[in-house]
Motif scaffolding. Structure first.
Motif, PDB file in Angstrom:
ATOM      1  N   ALA A  42     -49.888  44.837 -15.929  1.00 34.79           N
ATOM      2  CA  ALA A  42     -49.769  44.507 -17.348  1.00 34.79           C
ATOM      3  C   ALA A  42     -49.807  43.002 -17.566  1.00 34.79           C
ATOM      4  CB  ALA A  42     -48.467  45.087 -17.905  1.00 34.79           C
ATOM      5  N   ALA A  43     -49.184  42.240 -16.664  1.00 35.34           N
ATOM      6  CA  ALA A  43     -49.169  40.786 -16.801  1.00 35.34           C
ATOM      7  C   ALA A  43     -50.565  40.203 -16.614  1.00 35.34           C
ATOM      8  CB  ALA A  43     -48.206  40.177 -15.786  1.00 35.34           C
ATOM      9  N   ILE A  44     -51.308  40.704 -15.659  1.00 37.03           N
ATOM     10  CA  ILE A  44     -52.678  40.226 -15.437  1.00 37.03           C
ATOM     11  C   ILE A  44     -53.551  40.538 -16.652  1.00 37.03           C
ATOM     12  CG2 ILE A  44     -54.760  40.603 -14.052  1.00 37.03           C
ATOM     13  CD1 ILE A  44     -52.913  40.968 -11.622  1.00 37.03           C
ATOM     14  N   ALA A  45     -53.336  41.702 -17.254  1.00 36.30           N
ATOM     15  CA  ALA A  45     -54.129  42.076 -18.430  1.00 36.30           C
ATOM     16  C   ALA A  45     -53.784  41.223 -19.642  1.00 36.30           C
ATOM     17  CB  ALA A  45     -53.911  43.553 -18.748  1.00 36.30           C
ATOM     18  N   GLY A  46     -52.510  40.823 -19.779  1.00 38.14           N
ATOM     19  CA  GLY A  46     -52.093  40.121 -20.990  1.00 38.14           C
ATOM     20  C   GLY A  46     -51.739  38.664 -20.808  1.00 38.14           C
ATOM     21  N   GLY A  47     -51.781  38.162 -19.576  1.00 39.55           N
ATOM     22  CA  GLY A  47     -51.353  36.797 -19.307  1.00 39.55           C
ATOM     23  C   GLY A  47     -52.236  35.737 -19.944  1.00 39.55           C
ATOM     24  N   ASP A  48     -51.605  34.664 -20.444  1.00 39.72           N
ATOM     25  CA  ASP A  48     -52.343  33.568 -21.052  1.00 39.72           C
ATOM     26  C   ASP A  48     -52.232  32.321 -20.166  1.00 39.72           C
ATOM     27  OD1 ASP A  48     -49.711  32.838 -21.383  1.00 39.72           O
ATOM     28  OD2 ASP A  48     -49.730  32.949 -23.578  1.00 39.72           O
ATOM     29  N   LEU A  49     -52.620  31.178 -20.707  1.00 44.89           N
ATOM     30  CA  LEU A  49     -52.584  29.939 -19.938  1.00 44.89           C
ATOM     31  C   LEU A  49     -51.157  29.586 -19.529  1.00 44.89           C
ATOM     32  CD1 LEU A  49     -54.029  27.469 -18.786  1.00 44.89           C
ATOM     33  CD2 LEU A  49     -53.821  26.374 -21.035  1.00 44.89           C
ATOM     34  N   ALA A  85     -45.647  38.015 -17.968  1.00 47.68           N
ATOM     35  CA  ALA A  85     -46.473  38.317 -19.143  1.00 47.68           C
ATOM     36  C   ALA A  85     -46.675  39.821 -19.323  1.00 47.68           C
ATOM     37  CB  ALA A  85     -47.826  37.624 -19.030  1.00 47.68           C
ATOM     38  N   CYS A  86     -45.811  40.634 -18.728  1.00 45.70           N
ATOM     39  CA  CYS A  86     -45.983  42.090 -18.826  1.00 45.70           C
ATOM     40  C   CYS A  86     -45.670  42.616 -20.217  1.00 45.70           C
ATOM     41  CB  CYS A  86     -45.129  42.802 -17.782  1.00 45.70           C
ATOM     42  SG  CYS A  86     -43.345  42.725 -18.092  1.00 45.70           S
ATOM     43  N   GLY A  87     -44.925  41.831 -21.010  1.00 41.50           N
ATOM     44  CA  GLY A  87     -44.644  42.222 -22.385  1.00 41.50           C
ATOM     45  C   GLY A  87     -43.454  43.129 -22.564  1.00 41.50           C
ATOM     46  N   ALA A  88     -42.608  43.266 -21.537  1.00 39.06           N
ATOM     47  CA  ALA A  88     -41.442  44.160 -21.623  1.00 39.06           C
ATOM     48  C   ALA A  88     -40.232  43.453 -21.033  1.00 39.06           C
ATOM     49  CB  ALA A  88     -41.716  45.466 -20.886  1.00 39.06           C
ATOM     50  N   ALA A  89     -39.363  42.950 -21.906  1.00 39.56           N
ATOM     51  CA  ALA A  89     -38.199  42.192 -21.455  1.00 39.56           C
ATOM     52  C   ALA A  89     -37.247  43.045 -20.619  1.00 39.56           C
ATOM     53  CB  ALA A  89     -37.455  41.611 -22.658  1.00 39.56           C
ATOM     54  N   THR A  90     -37.080  44.304 -20.994  1.00 33.46           N
ATOM     55  CA  THR A  90     -36.196  45.186 -20.228  1.00 33.46           C
ATOM     56  C   THR A  90     -36.713  45.391 -18.818  1.00 33.46           C
ATOM     57  OG1 THR A  90     -35.493  46.339 -22.237  1.00 33.46           O
ATOM     58  CG2 THR A  90     -35.135  47.474 -20.153  1.00 33.46           C
ATOM     59  N   LEU A  91     -38.020  45.525 -18.683  1.00 33.22           N
ATOM     60  CA  LEU A  91     -38.637  45.687 -17.370  1.00 33.22           C
ATOM     61  C   LEU A  91     -38.387  44.452 -16.505  1.00 33.22           C
ATOM     62  CD1 LEU A  91     -40.367  47.320 -15.435  1.00 33.22           C
ATOM     63  CD2 LEU A  91     -42.398  46.406 -16.559  1.00 33.22           C
ATOM     64  N   LEU A  92     -38.475  43.280 -17.107  1.00 37.98           N
ATOM     65  CA  LEU A  92     -38.215  42.044 -16.369  1.00 37.98           C
ATOM     66  C   LEU A  92     -36.773  41.990 -15.884  1.00 37.98           C
ATOM     67  CD1 LEU A  92     -40.168  39.454 -18.556  1.00 37.98           C
ATOM     68  CD2 LEU A  92     -40.783  40.276 -16.283  1.00 37.98           C
ATOM     69  N   ALA A 119     -49.237  32.684  -1.595  1.00 32.73           N
ATOM     70  CA  ALA A 119     -50.438  32.004  -2.085  1.00 32.73           C
ATOM     71  C   ALA A 119     -51.555  33.007  -2.366  1.00 32.73           C
ATOM     72  CB  ALA A 119     -50.899  30.956  -1.071  1.00 32.73           C
ATOM     73  N   ALA A 120     -51.743  33.976  -1.463  1.00 34.70           N
ATOM     74  CA  ALA A 120     -52.784  34.983  -1.655  1.00 34.70           C
ATOM     75  C   ALA A 120     -52.480  35.859  -2.868  1.00 34.70           C
ATOM     76  CB  ALA A 120     -52.907  35.844  -0.397  1.00 34.70           C
ATOM     77  N   LEU A 121     -51.234  36.196  -3.043  1.00 28.70           N
ATOM     78  CA  LEU A 121     -50.820  37.015  -4.187  1.00 28.70           C
ATOM     79  C   LEU A 121     -51.055  36.265  -5.495  1.00 28.70           C
ATOM     80  CD1 LEU A 121     -49.436  39.457  -5.441  1.00 28.70           C
ATOM     81  CD2 LEU A 121     -47.240  38.529  -4.695  1.00 28.70           C
ATOM     82  N   ALA A 122     -50.665  35.002  -5.541  1.00 27.43           N
ATOM     83  CA  ALA A 122     -50.863  34.200  -6.747  1.00 27.43           C
ATOM     84  C   ALA A 122     -52.348  34.058  -7.062  1.00 27.43           C
ATOM     85  CB  ALA A 122     -50.227  32.832  -6.568  1.00 27.43           C
ATOM     86  N   LYS A 123     -53.164  33.822  -6.044  1.00 23.54           N
ATOM     87  CA  LYS A 123     -54.609  33.646  -6.237  1.00 23.54           C
ATOM     88  C   LYS A 123     -55.236  34.901  -6.841  1.00 23.54           C
ATOM     89  CE  LYS A 123     -58.658  31.898  -3.692  1.00 23.54           C
ATOM     90  NZ  LYS A 123     -59.659  32.941  -3.996  1.00 23.54           N
ATOM     91  N   ALA A 124     -54.879  36.052  -6.304  1.00 21.81           N
ATOM     92  CA  ALA A 124     -55.441  37.302  -6.834  1.00 21.81           C
ATOM     93  C   ALA A 124     -55.011  37.531  -8.284  1.00 21.81           C
ATOM     94  CB  ALA A 124     -54.993  38.480  -5.960  1.00 21.81           C
ATOM     95  N   ALA A 125     -53.755  37.202  -8.596  1.00 17.33           N
ATOM     96  CA  ALA A 125     -53.277  37.372  -9.974  1.00 17.33           C
ATOM     97  C   ALA A 125     -53.996  36.410 -10.914  1.00 17.33           C
ATOM     98  CB  ALA A 125     -51.776  37.154 -10.030  1.00 17.33           C
ATOM     99  N   LEU A 126     -54.096  35.152 -10.532  1.00 15.74           N
ATOM    100  CA  LEU A 126     -54.708  34.142 -11.391  1.00 15.74           C
ATOM    101  C   LEU A 126     -56.203  34.385 -11.587  1.00 15.74           C
ATOM    102  CD1 LEU A 126     -52.885  30.984 -10.004  1.00 15.74           C
ATOM    103  CD2 LEU A 126     -52.547  32.043 -12.247  1.00 15.74           C
TER     104      LEU A 126
END
Length: 227
Positions: free
Chosen positions: A98-105, A150-157, A189-196
């Motif tokens: 969800a964060a990858i789909a909705g994440g901004d700068l 950026a998943c959009g769900a505060a409770t989930l966080l 680093a690999a995880l961050a790269k794939a997300a970004l």
């Protein structure tokens, strides 16, 4: 006379912070009884905020209520660890997608900053043996929460933060068997790269592998500690 209202609430929060840090750092071992009278002497506050603090930690899974006998530090066995790892993979995998789909700068910047910070800190305060570094633990949590922020769900966080704290306790209790051999910084680093780069399938796969690898290491620590 017991404090009431906002003053008691503030004391309860402070007590929960102190006890949480002690439990996560391993100073209060699994199964340790947390008696109100002893905690009153230890923390210098009344029974009401202490009970509220302990109930907060019960909700976080760090403390267990023992019927009418009070409270104790939650157990930490292999079955609980396996359940924790599976739960984190299921919940945080969905949050990361969800964060990858909705994440901004701003989301991207949070990840970059958090990755830089955690990569600059040593995991251990000693080079001779594993000594938990609270600053690394905090930065590590911040990195994983930044990924899903950026998943959009505060409770989930909030749920993910609690799960991360429980995993931190296992890590510190295990004495981090194999901590020298594992390149956690490269995994991050690999995880961050794939997300970004907005590759959700790869990012989720890397996240799950990261947690499962952690579970294998910590399981080894539990087995060694039991021997």
């Amino acid at each position: 006379m017991e404090l009431v209202g906002s003053s008691a609430k503030t004391l309860a929060t402070k007590a929960a912070d102190v006890l949480r840090a002690s439990i996560l750092g391993g100073a209060d071992a699994p199964g340790t009884r947390l008696g109100i009278d002893e905690l009153k002497r230890r923390l210098g506050m009344g029974a009401s905020p202490l009970r509220e603090a302990l109930n907060l930690l019960v909700a976080e899974g760090l403390v267990q209520r023992i019927d009418q006998r009070g409270f104790r530090v939650a157990r930490a066995d292999r079955a609980e660890l396996a359940d924790l790892i599976r739960t984190r993979c299921l919940i945080e995998g969905a949050a990361l997608r969800a964060a990858i789909a909705g994440g901004d700068l701003a989301w991207e910047e949070r990840i970059v900053v958090a990755l830089h910070r955690v990569s600059r800190l040593p995991r251990s305060l000693s080079s001779a043996h594993y000594a938990p570094n609270p600053d690394w633990d905090e930065a590590h949590q911040a990195f994983h929460l930044a990924l899903i922020s950026a998943c959009g769900a505060a409770t989930l966080l909030d749920i993910c933060k609690t799960l991360h704290q429980r995993a931190t306790r296992f890590r510190n209790l295990s004495n981090a068997v194999g901590w020298r051999e594992r390149d956690v910084a490269s995994e991050h680093a690999a995880l961050a790269k794939a997300a970004l780069e907005r590759r959700p399938d790869e990012a989720v796969h890397l996240l799950e592998a990261h947690y499962q690898r952690t579970g294998t290491v910590l399981d080894g620590g539990i087995e060694a500690g039991a021997g």
